[in-house]
Motif scaffolding. Structure first.
Motif, PDB file in Angstrom:
ATOM      1  N   VAL A  57      -3.505   2.539   3.939  1.00 27.56           N
ATOM      2  CA  VAL A  57      -4.366   1.356   3.916  1.00 27.56           C
ATOM      3  C   VAL A  57      -4.102   0.529   2.660  1.00 27.56           C
ATOM      4  N   SER A  58      -4.278  -0.780   2.797  1.00 22.37           N
ATOM      5  CA  SER A  58      -4.083  -1.720   1.694  1.00 22.37           C
ATOM      6  C   SER A  58      -5.073  -2.866   1.857  1.00 22.37           C
ATOM      7  N   PRO A  59      -5.750  -3.302   0.788  1.00 22.01           N
ATOM      8  CA  PRO A  59      -6.726  -4.375   0.916  1.00 22.01           C
ATOM      9  C   PRO A  59      -6.138  -5.777   0.875  1.00 22.01           C
ATOM     10  N   TYR A  85      -7.579  -3.459 -10.078  1.00 25.48           N
ATOM     11  CA  TYR A  85      -6.959  -3.168  -8.781  1.00 25.48           C
ATOM     12  C   TYR A  85      -7.685  -2.028  -8.065  1.00 25.48           C
ATOM     13  N   ALA A  86      -8.046  -0.989  -8.816  1.00 31.95           N
ATOM     14  CA  ALA A  86      -8.753   0.137  -8.202  1.00 31.95           C
ATOM     15  C   ALA A  86     -10.095  -0.307  -7.628  1.00 31.95           C
ATOM     16  N   VAL A 183      -1.387   7.691  -3.733  1.00 34.06           N
ATOM     17  CA  VAL A 183      -1.546   6.317  -4.209  1.00 34.06           C
ATOM     18  C   VAL A 183      -0.199   5.780  -4.672  1.00 34.06           C
ATOM     19  N   ASP A 184       0.103   4.561  -4.259  1.00 34.36           N
ATOM     20  CA  ASP A 184       1.273   3.843  -4.764  1.00 34.36           C
ATOM     21  C   ASP A 184       0.854   2.398  -4.995  1.00 34.36           C
ATOM     22  N   ASP A 185       1.742   1.597  -5.543  1.00 32.63           N
ATOM     23  CA  ASP A 185       1.355   0.223  -5.874  1.00 32.63           C
ATOM     24  C   ASP A 185       1.469  -0.715  -4.670  1.00 32.63           C
ATOM     25  N   ILE A 186       2.679  -0.872  -4.138  1.00 36.77           N
ATOM     26  CA  ILE A 186       2.926  -1.764  -3.010  1.00 36.77           C
ATOM     27  C   ILE A 186       3.640  -0.975  -1.921  1.00 36.77           C
ATOM     28  N   THR A 212      -2.518   1.735  -1.124  1.00 41.05           N
ATOM     29  CA  THR A 212      -1.801   0.868  -2.062  1.00 41.05           C
ATOM     30  C   THR A 212      -2.634  -0.378  -2.301  1.00 41.05           C
ATOM     31  N   LEU A 213      -2.292  -1.096  -3.356  1.00 46.36           N
ATOM     32  CA  LEU A 213      -2.978  -2.356  -3.628  1.00 46.36           C
ATOM     33  C   LEU A 213      -2.667  -3.378  -2.535  1.00 46.36           C
ATOM     34  N   ALA A 214      -1.406  -3.440  -2.100  1.00 45.79           N
ATOM     35  CA  ALA A 214      -1.028  -4.480  -1.160  1.00 45.79           C
ATOM     36  C   ALA A 214       0.106  -3.991  -0.260  1.00 45.79           C
TER      37      ALA A 214
END
Length: 217
Positions: A57-59, A85-86, A183-186, A212-214
């Motif tokens: 999932v990514s917001p 970001y969190a 958890v990863d960034d992108i 991830t963030l995105a």
């Protein structure tokens, strides 16, 4: 707000992590305009299922201000962005994955890349998300070889080959039987999260989810 926070805000006025504008009183980390205008994802659009991953999932979509902000975080030393970001990731995780994991971990950098950068951006995100969700974070993977940056590879097949066998789980007993949030960034092609999830599952993880963030695609 305590006295020390107030002093810091006077010396270093807080700015929005996305547009860089000074934040008005009462706003923290992200300004109200960016909260309205960011490329939010919701419902099924926030979800994807890379191989070996139960659900990712990514917001946000990885574009515009999100991309610019992330580059400052990843390459410009803006490590304080991890908390902001969190805070955006947490509601997405709670909406889609509440109660489905018991430990948070992350996709680590190689030792060389971490030395060059001075920090691991995925670890900072994972630990910030851990504090916000009240779920323990634990290092379960190590990167065994330095690889080319995934962002420099266009083809999904090249990304998969680049990530293949680049990680290991040195303490399988820490993953065995557990439901994990990676958890990863992108997330772009999902090659990194897939490979990390594969290793975790082969070392006994009961389930592997990803946040991830995105997402870039």
């Amino acid at each position: 707000m305590n006295l020390w926070t107030g002093v810091l805000d006077l010396l270093f006025p807080p700015k929005c992590v996305f547009c860089g504008q000074l934040l008005p009183d009462g706003e923290r980390e992200v300004c109200s305009a960016c909260r309205r205008e960011l490329p939010w994802l919701s419902g099924p659009a926030a979800e994807q299922t890379p191989e070996w991953v139960d659900l990712a999932v990514s917001p946000l979509r990885y574009e515009g201000k999100v991309r610019e902000s992330f580059h400052r975080y990843k390459f410009g030393g803006q490590t304080s962005y991890a908390g902001a970001y969190a805070a955006l990731m947490a509601p997405c995780v709670e909406e889609h994955l509440a109660g489905r994991f018991e430990v948070i971990t992350w996709a680590p950098l190689s030792a060389r890349r971490r030395r060059e950068r001075g920090y691991d951006q995925a670890e900072l995100l994972a630990r910030a998300l851990s504090r916000r969700l009240g779920v323990p974070a634990q290092a379960l993977l190590v990167k065994t070889r330095h690889t080319a940056a995934q962002s420099g590879l266009e083809e999904a097949a090249a990304r998969r080959a680049n990530a293949r066998d680049a990680y290991r789980c040195p303490h399988p007993e820490r993953a065995a039987g557990r439901r994990l949030l990676l958890v990863d960034d992108i997330i772009t092609s999902g090659a990194t999260s897939s490979e990390c999830a594969r290793i975790l599952r082969q070392n006994g993880a009961k389930a592997v989810f990803c946040a991830t963030l995105a997402r870039a695609r």
